[in-house]
Design a protein around this motif. Structure first.
Motif, PDB file in Angstrom:
ATOM      1  N   LEU A   1      -6.960   6.848   6.970  1.00  0.00           N
ATOM      2  CA  LEU A   1      -7.329   5.588   7.612  1.00  0.00           C
ATOM      3  C   LEU A   1      -8.304   4.780   6.769  1.00  0.00           C
ATOM      4  N   ALA A   2      -9.266   5.455   6.140  1.00  0.00           N
ATOM      5  CA  ALA A   2     -10.326   4.766   5.399  1.00  0.00           C
ATOM      6  C   ALA A   2      -9.927   4.389   3.973  1.00  0.00           C
ATOM      7  N   SER A   3      -8.727   4.779   3.554  1.00  0.00           N
ATOM      8  CA  SER A   3      -8.291   4.453   2.197  1.00  0.00           C
ATOM      9  C   SER A   3      -7.928   2.973   2.114  1.00  0.00           C
ATOM     10  N   GLU A   4      -7.781   2.470   0.912  1.00  0.00           N
ATOM     11  CA  GLU A   4      -7.357   1.081   0.708  1.00  0.00           C
ATOM     12  C   GLU A   4      -6.010   0.840   1.393  1.00  0.00           C
ATOM     13  N   ALA A   5      -5.094   1.778   1.229  1.00  0.00           N
ATOM     14  CA  ALA A   5      -3.769   1.651   1.857  1.00  0.00           C
ATOM     15  C   ALA A   5      -3.891   1.682   3.377  1.00  0.00           C
ATOM     16  N   GLY A   6      -4.700   2.596   3.887  1.00  0.00           N
ATOM     17  CA  GLY A   6      -4.881   2.709   5.330  1.00  0.00           C
ATOM     18  C   GLY A   6      -5.431   1.433   5.936  1.00  0.00           C
ATOM     19  N   ARG A   7      -6.470   0.883   5.318  1.00  0.00           N
ATOM     20  CA  ARG A   7      -7.073  -0.365   5.827  1.00  0.00           C
ATOM     21  C   ARG A   7      -6.066  -1.520   5.761  1.00  0.00           C
ATOM     22  N   PHE A   8      -5.319  -1.588   4.663  1.00  0.00           N
ATOM     23  CA  PHE A   8      -4.300  -2.629   4.515  1.00  0.00           C
ATOM     24  C   PHE A   8      -3.238  -2.506   5.614  1.00  0.00           C
ATOM     25  N   LEU A   9      -2.743  -1.299   5.846  1.00  0.00           N
ATOM     26  CA  LEU A   9      -1.690  -1.092   6.844  1.00  0.00           C
ATOM     27  C   LEU A   9      -2.189  -1.365   8.262  1.00  0.00           C
ATOM     28  N   LEU A  10      -3.421  -0.960   8.562  1.00  0.00           N
ATOM     29  CA  LEU A  10      -3.985  -1.241   9.892  1.00  0.00           C
ATOM     30  C   LEU A  10      -4.031  -2.743  10.131  1.00  0.00           C
ATOM     31  N   ASP A  11      -4.456  -3.482   9.112  1.00  0.00           N
ATOM     32  CA  ASP A  11      -4.531  -4.931   9.228  1.00  0.00           C
ATOM     33  C   ASP A  11      -3.132  -5.553   9.299  1.00  0.00           C
ATOM     34  N   ARG A  12      -2.255  -5.127   8.440  1.00  0.00           N
ATOM     35  CA  ARG A  12      -0.898  -5.678   8.350  1.00  0.00           C
ATOM     36  C   ARG A  12      -0.112  -5.486   9.645  1.00  0.00           C
ATOM     37  N   PHE A  13      -0.342  -4.350  10.315  1.00  0.00           N
ATOM     38  CA  PHE A  13       0.403  -4.041  11.538  1.00  0.00           C
ATOM     39  C   PHE A  13      -0.416  -4.273  12.804  1.00  0.00           C
ATOM     40  N   ASP A  14      -1.522  -5.010  12.657  1.00  0.00           N
ATOM     41  CA  ASP A  14      -2.355  -5.421  13.805  1.00  0.00           C
ATOM     42  C   ASP A  14      -2.802  -4.256  14.690  1.00  0.00           C
TER      43      ASP A  14
ATOM     44  N   ALA B   1       1.178   0.982  -0.835  1.00  0.00           N
ATOM     45  CA  ALA B   1       1.628   0.757   0.540  1.00  0.00           C
ATOM     46  C   ALA B   1       2.606  -0.408   0.600  1.00  0.00           C
ATOM     47  N   MET B   2       2.277  -1.497  -0.093  1.00  0.00           N
ATOM     48  CA  MET B   2       3.171  -2.655  -0.116  1.00  0.00           C
ATOM     49  C   MET B   2       4.519  -2.280  -0.727  1.00  0.00           C
ATOM     50  N   GLY B   3       4.492  -1.518  -1.820  1.00  0.00           N
ATOM     51  CA  GLY B   3       5.733  -1.100  -2.461  1.00  0.00           C
ATOM     52  C   GLY B   3       6.580  -0.240  -1.543  1.00  0.00           C
ATOM     53  N   LEU B   4       5.936   0.631  -0.797  1.00  0.00           N
ATOM     54  CA  LEU B   4       6.664   1.502   0.116  1.00  0.00           C
ATOM     55  C   LEU B   4       7.281   0.706   1.250  1.00  0.00           C
ATOM     56  N   ILE B   5       6.512  -0.218   1.802  1.00  0.00           N
ATOM     57  CA  ILE B   5       7.027  -1.045   2.892  1.00  0.00           C
ATOM     58  C   ILE B   5       8.182  -1.909   2.400  1.00  0.00           C
ATOM     59  N   GLU B   6       7.989  -2.554   1.258  1.00  0.00           N
ATOM     60  CA  GLU B   6       9.037  -3.437   0.739  1.00  0.00           C
ATOM     61  C   GLU B   6      10.278  -2.661   0.320  1.00  0.00           C
ATOM     62  N   SER B   7      10.112  -1.484  -0.258  1.00  0.00           N
ATOM     63  CA  SER B   7      11.286  -0.701  -0.663  1.00  0.00           C
ATOM     64  C   SER B   7      11.997  -0.113   0.537  1.00  0.00           C
ATOM     65  N   ASP B   8      11.295  -0.046   1.677  1.00  0.00           N
ATOM     66  CA  ASP B   8      11.893   0.499   2.891  1.00  0.00           C
ATOM     67  C   ASP B   8      12.485  -0.579   3.784  1.00  0.00           C
ATOM     68  N   GLY B   9      12.568  -1.793   3.268  1.00  0.00           N
ATOM     69  CA  GLY B   9      13.178  -2.847   4.082  1.00  0.00           C
ATOM     70  C   GLY B   9      12.183  -3.509   4.996  1.00  0.00           C
ATOM     71  N   GLY B  10      10.894  -3.407   4.702  1.00  0.00           N
ATOM     72  CA  GLY B  10       9.877  -4.059   5.518  1.00  0.00           C
ATOM     73  C   GLY B  10      10.038  -5.557   5.478  1.00  0.00           C
TER      74      GLY B  10
ATOM     75  N   VAL C   1      -0.271   7.956   0.227  1.00  0.00           N
ATOM     76  CA  VAL C   1      -0.333   6.573  -0.229  1.00  0.00           C
ATOM     77  C   VAL C   1      -1.804   6.161  -0.157  1.00  0.00           C
ATOM     78  N   GLU C   2      -2.391   5.779  -1.292  1.00  0.00           N
ATOM     79  CA  GLU C   2      -3.821   5.476  -1.279  1.00  0.00           C
ATOM     80  C   GLU C   2      -4.178   4.031  -1.569  1.00  0.00           C
ATOM     81  N   THR C   3      -3.324   3.290  -2.271  1.00  0.00           N
ATOM     82  CA  THR C   3      -3.677   1.918  -2.634  1.00  0.00           C
ATOM     83  C   THR C   3      -2.846   0.909  -1.852  1.00  0.00           C
ATOM     84  N   LYS C   4      -3.377  -0.293  -1.773  1.00  0.00           N
ATOM     85  CA  LYS C   4      -2.662  -1.385  -1.111  1.00  0.00           C
ATOM     86  C   LYS C   4      -1.323  -1.624  -1.799  1.00  0.00           C
ATOM     87  N   GLU C   5      -1.332  -1.594  -3.127  1.00  0.00           N
ATOM     88  CA  GLU C   5      -0.096  -1.842  -3.877  1.00  0.00           C
ATOM     89  C   GLU C   5       0.961  -0.787  -3.579  1.00  0.00           C
TER      90      GLU C   5
END
Length: 156
Positions: free
Chosen positions: A38-51, A142-151, A136-140
């Motif tokens: 949750l406290a990682s860069e990716a975690g914070r980004f995903l929490l924000d991105r998914f409200d 996380a973004m790559g995973l979401i985008e490659s998964d059809g996000g 997944v630790e970085t915002k990048e």
């Protein structure tokens, strides 16, 4: 389009959560789940991105799925994670017959006492390289995973 990789956000300093993630990496024979503290860069980004509300400090399941992107929290997240592990863990879906407020109250009780009962860890301690590659630790990343998964095409 590849199958989505749901991302389990977890408390990276909770010993119980750490052990649970290690167990999930062994039980996930289809290699579906990914993980982010949750406290990682990716975690914070995903929490924000998914409200996801900031008050959530335990398990969150992010499910990137195009237009149906969503996040599940507390007992719904735990049940959804178990379902993705296949049989016999998918039988946890039966818990959905219990009203959500009651399930979440039980979940929050355990979450509130997790440090007292199980203690803390300095950081996620996944022991093998195979397990560590699922984190997944970085915002990048996380973004790559979401985008490659059809996000969806939403901007962060």
């Amino acid at each position: 389009m590849p199958d989505p990789h749901p991302i389990v956000l977890f408390d990276g300093t909770c010993a119980f959560c750490d052990r649970t993630v290690r167990l999930l990496t062994r039980l996930d024979r289809r290699d579906v789940l990914r993980y982010a503290p949750l406290a990682s860069e990716a975690g914070r980004f995903l929490l924000d991105r998914f409200d996801v509300p900031e008050s959530i400090d335990s398990i969150v399941l992010i499910h990137p799925n195009g237009r149906d992107d969503h996040a599940l929290v507390e007992s719904n997240a735990a049940i959804a994670v178990a379902r993705r592990l296949g049989f016999p863990w998918s039988l946890a879906a039966i818990l959905k017959i219990i009203p959500r407020p009651l399930r979440d109250a039980c979940y929050r009780f355990i979450a509130r006492h997790r440090y007292t009962v199980f203690g803390r860890v300095e950081r996620c301690s996944l022991p093998t390289e195979t397990q560590r590659r699922l984190v997944v630790e970085t915002k990048e990343a996380a973004m790559g995973l979401i985008e490659s998964d059809g996000g969806s095409e939403r901007t962060p």
